[in-house]
Design a protein around this motif. Structure first.
Motif, short mmCIF file in Angstrom:
data_model
loop_
_atom_site.label_atom_id
_atom_site.label_comp_id
_atom_site.label_asym_id
_atom_site.label_seq_id
_atom_site.Cartn_x
_atom_site.Cartn_y
_atom_site.Cartn_z
N VAL A 1 10.35 4.25 -17.45
CA VAL A 1 10.72 4.92 -16.20
C VAL A 1 12.23 5.08 -16.10
CG1 VAL A 1 10.70 4.73 -13.68
CG2 VAL A 1 8.65 4.12 -14.98
N LEU A 2 12.97 4.03 -16.43
CA LEU A 2 14.43 4.07 -16.33
C LEU A 2 15.02 5.10 -17.28
CD1 LEU A 2 16.99 2.83 -15.10
CD2 LEU A 2 16.96 1.13 -16.94
N SER A 3 14.53 5.13 -18.51
CA SER A 3 15.06 6.10 -19.48
C SER A 3 14.74 7.52 -19.06
CB SER A 3 14.50 5.82 -20.88
OG SER A 3 13.08 5.92 -20.89
N ALA A 4 13.56 7.74 -18.49
CA ALA A 4 13.20 9.08 -18.03
C ALA A 4 14.11 9.52 -16.87
CB ALA A 4 11.74 9.11 -17.59
N LEU A 5 14.42 8.59 -15.96
CA LEU A 5 15.29 8.93 -14.83
C LEU A 5 16.72 9.22 -15.29
CD1 LEU A 5 14.06 6.33 -12.16
CD2 LEU A 5 13.64 8.80 -12.20
N ILE A 6 17.21 8.42 -16.24
CA ILE A 6 18.57 8.66 -16.74
C ILE A 6 18.64 9.98 -17.49
CG2 ILE A 6 20.38 7.79 -18.26
CD1 ILE A 6 19.31 4.96 -17.69
N GLY A 7 17.60 10.27 -18.29
CA GLY A 7 17.55 11.55 -18.99
C GLY A 7 17.47 12.72 -18.02
N LEU A 8 16.72 12.54 -16.94
CA LEU A 8 16.63 13.59 -15.92
C LEU A 8 17.98 13.81 -15.26
CD1 LEU A 8 14.92 15.53 -14.19
CD2 LEU A 8 14.42 13.60 -12.67
N GLN A 9 18.71 12.73 -15.03
CA GLN A 9 20.04 12.84 -14.44
C GLN A 9 20.96 13.65 -15.34
OE1 GLN A 9 23.09 11.07 -15.40
NE2 GLN A 9 24.25 11.88 -13.68
N GLN A 10 20.89 13.42 -16.66
CA GLN A 10 21.70 14.18 -17.60
C GLN A 10 21.31 15.66 -17.57
OE1 GLN A 10 21.01 13.45 -21.75
NE2 GLN A 10 23.06 14.12 -22.36
N ARG A 11 20.00 15.92 -17.52
CA ARG A 11 19.53 17.31 -17.52
C ARG A 11 19.97 18.04 -16.25
NH1 ARG A 11 19.13 21.68 -18.08
NH2 ARG A 11 17.51 23.00 -18.98
N LEU A 12 19.86 17.38 -15.11
CA LEU A 12 20.28 18.01 -13.86
C LEU A 12 21.78 18.23 -13.81
CD1 LEU A 12 18.01 16.08 -11.32
CD2 LEU A 12 17.70 18.41 -12.19
N ALA A 13 22.54 17.33 -14.48
CA ALA A 13 24.00 17.46 -14.49
C ALA A 13 24.42 18.72 -15.22
CB ALA A 13 24.63 16.23 -15.12
N VAL B 1 17.90 16.41 -24.44
CA VAL B 1 18.39 15.28 -23.65
C VAL B 1 18.49 14.05 -24.55
CG1 VAL B 1 17.85 13.71 -21.76
CG2 VAL B 1 17.49 16.17 -21.49
N SER B 2 19.58 13.33 -24.48
CA SER B 2 19.76 12.13 -25.30
C SER B 2 19.81 10.85 -24.48
CB SER B 2 21.04 12.25 -26.13
OG SER B 2 22.17 12.40 -25.28
N TRP B 3 20.40 10.89 -23.32
CA TRP B 3 20.58 9.65 -22.55
C TRP B 3 19.24 9.03 -22.19
CZ3 TRP B 3 24.81 11.29 -18.45
CH2 TRP B 3 26.02 11.50 -19.13
N PRO B 4 19.19 7.69 -22.13
CA PRO B 4 20.26 6.70 -22.27
C PRO B 4 20.50 6.27 -23.72
CG PRO B 4 18.26 5.59 -21.64
CD PRO B 4 17.91 7.05 -21.71
N LEU B 5 19.84 6.96 -24.70
CA LEU B 5 20.15 6.68 -26.09
C LEU B 5 21.33 7.54 -26.52
CD1 LEU B 5 16.81 6.29 -25.73
CD2 LEU B 5 17.12 5.52 -28.07
N THR B 6 21.78 7.38 -27.75
CA THR B 6 22.99 8.07 -28.18
C THR B 6 22.71 9.41 -28.86
OG1 THR B 6 22.92 6.83 -30.27
CG2 THR B 6 24.25 5.92 -28.47
N GLU B 7 21.48 9.65 -29.24
CA GLU B 7 21.15 10.86 -29.97
C GLU B 7 19.79 11.36 -29.52
OE1 GLU B 7 20.35 13.96 -32.22
OE2 GLU B 7 22.35 13.06 -32.13
N SER B 8 19.66 12.67 -29.38
CA SER B 8 18.40 13.26 -28.91
C SER B 8 17.23 12.89 -29.80
CB SER B 8 18.55 14.78 -28.83
OG SER B 8 19.63 15.14 -28.00
#
Length: 263
Positions: free
Chosen positions: A179-191, A223-230
């Motif tokens: 859940v956390l990784s999906a939310l962080i990735g969504l935050q990157q995508r929305l940014a 999308v890569s976050w919260p990891l370093t590479e997609s």
């Protein structure tokens, strides 16, 4: 050498300390969650040598704590070797042998094959730099240290094999990580669409990696976050989808497995 605490570390460090002191049974689930948090670091260390900087991730910090707890029980491990018995103990012996070979290799092989033209994959921008003479670097030491930490985690798990609730807590940690990784990735995508702030200083604070805030596979943004590479993120989500799919068809926790696949 200088060290600085990141904004991510200001939040994460007290959480790790609190879990260690008051909820130690949640250390392993916390390690599972931290395994997906590669891009942010807690502590950034500047060695002042060729501008090299390294970041201590949440995973590394928790693994260090676990390694310290194992070290405090080293006398018990030496005198009571039941943790090396059975099939699990045999597998752990294989890991100990592998670790010994890998650590010696990390120390000696760069010296034995010094100046051989290679792509230094453990360095940033390794392919872009082209073929460079092989040499021993601090990254070799870091890789050996990481292996020691992982071995400590395996021993810690082995020592807690009688904990009846461990698997349940690990599954909770796995679901939180998803859940956390999906939310962080969504935050990157929305940014990317300027809907929310990028917060790159928070989520991409690890200086040991080259970060691509926006990358594409053809016309598709990755999308890569919260990891370093997609590619790492793709592997993570594919593994989680596959695991949830197996659970679903096996009739175990079907509703939770379906939710995991949807995420």
């Amino acid at each position: 050498m200088a060290a600085s605490l990141s904004a991510f570390g200001v939040i994460t460090l007290p959480l790790v300390i609190g879990i260690t002191l008051f909820k130690r049974q949640w250390l392993l689930p916390a390690l599972v969650i931290a395994s997906t948090l590669q891009a942010p670091s807690i502590l950034n260390i500047d060695f002042g040598h060729d501008g090299r900087r390294y970041g201590v991730t949440a995973f590394s910090l928790i693994a260090m704590v676990i390694g310290l707890l194992v070290t405090l029980r080293v006398k018990r491990l030496y005198t009571q070797r039941d943790w090396l018995s059975g099939s699990a103990g045999f597998n752990l012996k294989l890991w100990l042998a592998y670790a010994a070979i890998a650590i010696v290799g990390a120390a000696l092989l760069p010296l034995i094959f010094a100046n051989t033209p290679v792509y230094l994959l453990i360095e940033r921008n390794s392919f872009e730099a082209g073929l460079t003479p092989l040499r021993w670097t601090l990254s070799n030491l870091a890789q050996a240290g990481n292996l020691v930490l992982l071995l400590g985690v395996l021993i810690y798990i082995r020592l807690h094999n009688e904990d009846q609730q461990l698997v349940k807590r690990m599954l909770v940690g796995l679901f939180i990580a998803l859940v956390l990784s999906a939310l962080i990735g969504l935050q990157q995508r929305l940014a990317w669409n300027q809907i929310v702030p990028m917060m790159a200083d928070f989520w991409a604070s690890n200086p040991a990696y080259a970060h691509n805030y926006v990358s594409y596979a053809g016309p598709v943004a990755r999308v890569s976050w919260p990891l370093t590479e997609s590619a790492y993120s793709s592997a993570w989500y594919a593994a989680m989808f596959g695991g949830c799919l197996v659970d679903f068809f096996a009739g175990k926790r079907t509703q939770l497995a379906l939710l995991g696949m949807l995420i």
